[in-house]
Design a protein around this motif. Structure first.
Motif, mmCIF file in Angstrom:
data_model
loop_
_atom_site.group_PDB
_atom_site.id
_atom_site.type_symbol
_atom_site.label_atom_id
_atom_site.label_comp_id
_atom_site.label_asym_id
_atom_site.label_seq_id
_atom_site.Cartn_x
_atom_site.Cartn_y
_atom_site.Cartn_z
ATOM 1 N N HIS A 159 0.832 -1.216 0.035
ATOM 2 C CA HIS A 159 -0.130 0.249 0.030
ATOM 3 C C HIS A 159 1.068 1.008 -0.671
ATOM 4 C CE1 HIS A 159 -4.249 0.699 1.231
ATOM 5 N NE2 HIS A 159 -3.979 1.319 -0.131
ATOM 6 N N HIS A 180 -11.056 4.641 1.087
ATOM 7 C CA HIS A 180 -10.086 4.116 1.401
ATOM 8 C C HIS A 180 -10.897 2.590 2.361
ATOM 9 C CE1 HIS A 180 -6.921 3.213 4.556
ATOM 10 N NE2 HIS A 180 -6.150 2.124 3.258
ATOM 11 N N ASP A 182 -10.334 -1.307 4.319
ATOM 12 C CA ASP A 182 -8.640 -1.561 4.222
ATOM 13 C C ASP A 182 -8.829 -2.075 5.987
ATOM 14 O OD1 ASP A 182 -6.159 -1.851 5.013
ATOM 15 O OD2 ASP A 182 -5.937 -0.374 4.431
ATOM 16 N N ASP A 273 -7.302 -2.290 0.107
ATOM 17 C CA ASP A 273 -6.138 -3.237 0.049
ATOM 18 C C ASP A 273 -7.671 -4.213 0.830
ATOM 19 O OD1 ASP A 273 -4.388 -4.699 1.932
ATOM 20 O OD2 ASP A 273 -4.147 -3.227 2.853
#
Length: 349
Positions: A159, A180, A182, A273
């Motif tokens: 990342h 985002h 994650d 992610d």
């Protein structure tokens, strides 16, 4: 006729056979093609030499983004990883598993290849020995890609890569909104004494003014931490933090309706992610955390980005050595396809 005579005869026949055929300039060029096709296709040779020579790994990405609306790009590094390495092999394995993807999205009826000019333009030429130099190389590569008007869809890699990519994105678009997804906030000031690593990219982005902090949402955060509230810094910047516990046992479509309102019409970057997903679904990653999102929720998040002004996306932290089945990379390939299907100007049937 003896076997050796028959073999020689067949080889001579195929060598001298002049059959015009379409050639893409890819790996097919490296194998057996009649010499006469060189006259028919004078631009086939990528090396500028008499014989075809494959592009050297010293000089990648192998193509440019000129003329493309969107491009898949690999950034094969794991130099910023603090736990299990292997994400440098992520782009390679994602490409392998993408062979199962087809032209249309059956769920949304999106037709990406009737809407946009899309290609995989290879890997950024990273320096696996020097993370700071790698970040510089990534930033320069993405400046060139973005200058063409192309929207990058990035295959990581750890990342860390989000930081130099967002440097280039913000240079073109100004401070951007960020979705985002994650298990981790990635807002540490330092990791193991270093300012640049896969646990620090969004701290660096805030410090450099790359993000519009009122348009930042972090989804799926969870796990043990170094303090009672691991996400205090994110909230202090104005980020909306949606911990994994808030996502358990529910559809995320209503949450994404709220996120679309938060993002508005401004430019948005999506960073996903793979460890946002529970390791039961995606074990092939460097820092797994239990009790995560399901693949269904991951797809809901991405499909919920439809209508946003997406200027770039990434899918990071796929580490194939920890999932030899290939299923984590397969999931990553499908999530990248979903990202392609929500880009601006998409045609839906």
């Amino acid at each position: 006729m003896s076997y050796s005579e028959l073999t020689a005869s067949m080889f001579s026949f195929w060598r001298n056979l002049n059959i015009p055929r379409a050639v893409s300039g890819t790996a097919a060029d490296l194998f057996f093609l009649p010499r006469q096709t060189s006259a028919l296709y004078p631009n086939r040779k990528c090396s500028g030499k008499r014989y075809n020579v494959p592009p050297s790994a010293e000089f990648v990405a192998r193509e440019t983004a000129d003329g493309l609306d969107a491009a898949f790009i690999g950034v094969p590094i794991d130099t910023g990883t603090s736990n299990r390495p292997g994400a440098r092999f992520g782009p390679r394995q994602i490409r392998v598993e993408s062979a199962m993807l087809r032209s249309y999205n059956s769920g949304t009826r999106a037709a990406p290849y009737e809407s946009l000019m899309v290609a995989d333009i290879g890997d950024v030429n990273v320096n696996v020995y020097d993370l700071k130099d790698t970040c510089k190389r990534i930033r320069e590569a993405y400046r060139k890609i973005l200058a063409t008007g192309c929207i990058p869809l990035t295959m990581g890699g750890d990342h860390t890569i989000a930081y130099p990519i967002l440097q280039a994105v913000a240079e073109k678009h100004g401070p951007v909104g960020l979705i985002h997804v994650d298990a981790h906030a990635d807002t540490s000031d330092v990791v193991l004494g270093e300012k640049i690593g896969h646990g620090t990219p969004f701290r660096r982005c805030v410090e450099e003014g790359l993000l519009d902090c009122k348009r930042v949402v972090q989804i799926g955060l969870r796990g043990s931490g170094y303090s009672a509230d691991s996400y205090e810094w994110s909230r202090a910047q104005g980020f909306r933090v949606i911990q994994a516990e808030e996502c358990w046992f529910k559809s995320l479509a209503p949450v994404m309706a709220e996120v679309r309102g938060q993002m508005g019409s401004g430019p948005v970057y999506l960073s996903f992610d793979i460890d946002a997903l529970d390791p039961g679904f995606a074990p092939g990653t460097g820092t797994p955390e239990i009790a995560g999102l399901t693949p269904i929720q991951g797809v809901e998040i991405i499909r919920g980005c439809r209508g946003l002004n997406l200027v770039g996306c990434d899918l990071v932290e796929v580490s194939p050595p920890y999932d030899t089945s290939g299923n984590t990379a397969l999931t990553g390939a499908n999530l990248l396809f979903e990202m392609l299907c929500v880009l601006p100007k998409m045609k839906y049937y």
